[in-house]
Write a protein that holds these residues in place. Structure first.
Motif, PDB file in Angstrom:
ATOM      1  N   ILE A  36       0.841  -1.204   0.000  1.00 40.64           N
ATOM      2  CA  ILE A  36       0.000   0.000   0.000  1.00 40.64           C
ATOM      3  C   ILE A  36       0.876   1.253   0.000  1.00 40.64           C
ATOM      4  O   ILE A  36       0.610   2.207  -0.732  1.00 40.64           O
ATOM      5  CB  ILE A  36      -0.956  -0.020   1.210  1.00 40.64           C
ATOM      6  CG1 ILE A  36      -2.015  -1.108   1.008  1.00 40.64           C
ATOM      7  CG2 ILE A  36      -1.615   1.342   1.405  1.00 40.64           C
ATOM      8  CD1 ILE A  36      -2.906  -1.319   2.210  1.00 40.64           C
ATOM      9  N   ASP A  37       1.929   1.251   0.802  1.00 37.22           N
ATOM     10  CA  ASP A  37       2.846   2.396   0.813  1.00 37.22           C
ATOM     11  C   ASP A  37       3.475   2.600  -0.561  1.00 37.22           C
ATOM     12  O   ASP A  37       3.633   3.724  -1.023  1.00 37.22           O
ATOM     13  CB  ASP A  37       3.947   2.189   1.855  1.00 37.22           C
ATOM     14  CG  ASP A  37       3.422   2.321   3.274  1.00 37.22           C
ATOM     15  OD1 ASP A  37       2.323   2.885   3.447  1.00 37.22           O
ATOM     16  OD2 ASP A  37       4.111   1.864   4.199  1.00 37.22           O
ATOM     17  N   TYR A  38       3.826   1.510  -1.207  1.00 37.11           N
ATOM     18  CA  TYR A  38       4.429   1.582  -2.540  1.00 37.11           C
ATOM     19  C   TYR A  38       3.444   2.171  -3.544  1.00 37.11           C
ATOM     20  O   TYR A  38       3.787   3.036  -4.344  1.00 37.11           O
ATOM     21  CB  TYR A  38       4.860   0.174  -2.959  1.00 37.11           C
ATOM     22  CG  TYR A  38       5.318   0.073  -4.394  1.00 37.11           C
ATOM     23  CD1 TYR A  38       6.541   0.609  -4.790  1.00 37.11           C
ATOM     24  CD2 TYR A  38       4.532  -0.569  -5.345  1.00 37.11           C
ATOM     25  CE1 TYR A  38       6.966   0.510  -6.104  1.00 37.11           C
ATOM     26  CE2 TYR A  38       4.949  -0.674  -6.660  1.00 37.11           C
ATOM     27  CZ  TYR A  38       6.164  -0.134  -7.031  1.00 37.11           C
ATOM     28  OH  TYR A  38       6.578  -0.234  -8.329  1.00 37.11           O
ATOM     29  N   GLN A  42       3.590   5.849  -5.580  1.00 36.03           N
ATOM     30  CA  GLN A  42       3.506   5.985  -7.033  1.00 36.03           C
ATOM     31  C   GLN A  42       2.451   7.012  -7.422  1.00 36.03           C
ATOM     32  O   GLN A  42       2.616   7.737  -8.388  1.00 36.03           O
ATOM     33  CB  GLN A  42       3.137   4.642  -7.676  1.00 36.03           C
ATOM     34  CG  GLN A  42       4.312   3.708  -7.827  1.00 36.03           C
ATOM     35  CD  GLN A  42       3.946   2.494  -8.660  1.00 36.03           C
ATOM     36  OE1 GLN A  42       2.776   2.122  -8.733  1.00 36.03           O
ATOM     37  NE2 GLN A  42       4.921   1.881  -9.268  1.00 36.03           N
ATOM     38  N   ARG A  43       1.366   7.077  -6.690  1.00 33.29           N
ATOM     39  CA  ARG A  43       0.271   7.983  -7.039  1.00 33.29           C
ATOM     40  C   ARG A  43       0.556   9.421  -6.621  1.00 33.29           C
ATOM     41  O   ARG A  43      -0.041  10.343  -7.135  1.00 33.29           O
ATOM     42  CB  ARG A  43      -1.024   7.520  -6.368  1.00 33.29           C
ATOM     43  CG  ARG A  43      -1.504   6.181  -6.902  1.00 33.29           C
ATOM     44  CD  ARG A  43      -2.772   5.746  -6.235  1.00 33.29           C
ATOM     45  NE  ARG A  43      -3.854   6.670  -6.576  1.00 33.29           N
ATOM     46  CZ  ARG A  43      -5.079   6.592  -6.094  1.00 33.29           C
ATOM     47  NH1 ARG A  43      -5.392   5.655  -5.245  1.00 33.29           N
ATOM     48  NH2 ARG A  43      -6.005   7.451  -6.454  1.00 33.29           N
ATOM     49  N   PRO A  48      -3.798  16.480  -8.715  1.00 31.04           N
ATOM     50  CA  PRO A  48      -5.247  16.405  -8.951  1.00 31.04           C
ATOM     51  C   PRO A  48      -5.685  17.462  -9.963  1.00 31.04           C
ATOM     52  O   PRO A  48      -5.076  18.523 -10.075  1.00 31.04           O
ATOM     53  CB  PRO A  48      -5.846  16.670  -7.568  1.00 31.04           C
ATOM     54  CG  PRO A  48      -4.780  17.386  -6.814  1.00 31.04           C
ATOM     55  CD  PRO A  48      -3.465  16.892  -7.373  1.00 31.04           C
ATOM     56  N   LYS A  49      -6.729  17.128 -10.681  1.00 35.18           N
ATOM     57  CA  LYS A  49      -7.231  18.079 -11.681  1.00 35.18           C
ATOM     58  C   LYS A  49      -7.833  19.292 -10.990  1.00 35.18           C
ATOM     59  O   LYS A  49      -8.563  19.169 -10.016  1.00 35.18           O
ATOM     60  CB  LYS A  49      -8.294  17.409 -12.552  1.00 35.18           C
ATOM     61  CG  LYS A  49      -7.730  16.345 -13.459  1.00 35.18           C
ATOM     62  CD  LYS A  49      -8.818  15.779 -14.349  1.00 35.18           C
ATOM     63  CE  LYS A  49      -8.259  14.745 -15.300  1.00 35.18           C
ATOM     64  NZ  LYS A  49      -9.313  14.174 -16.152  1.00 35.18           N
TER      65      LYS A  49
END
Length: 51
Positions: A36-38, A42-43, A48-49
């Motif tokens: 989950i941390d990985y 990455q995200r 955000p738009k």
């Protein structure tokens, strides 16, 4: 105390099973947390738009 098939006395089989299950849960939970941390790392670079 119950005896193992080998004839020597050991811990209660249910207690040993409980310990194995708890260790497996700990390892799986640790791996899941790392995954989950990985994924979150990455995200993070994506912005955000904004309207």
């Amino acid at each position: 105390m119950t005896s193992w098939p080998g004839g020597s006395f050991g811990p209660d089989p249910l207690l040993a099973l409980l310990v194995v299950i708890l260790l497996a849960r700990l390892i799986l939970w640790s791996c899941l947390g790392t995954y989950i941390d990985y994924r979150l790392a990455q995200r993070r670079p994506q912005k955000p738009k904004q309207d």
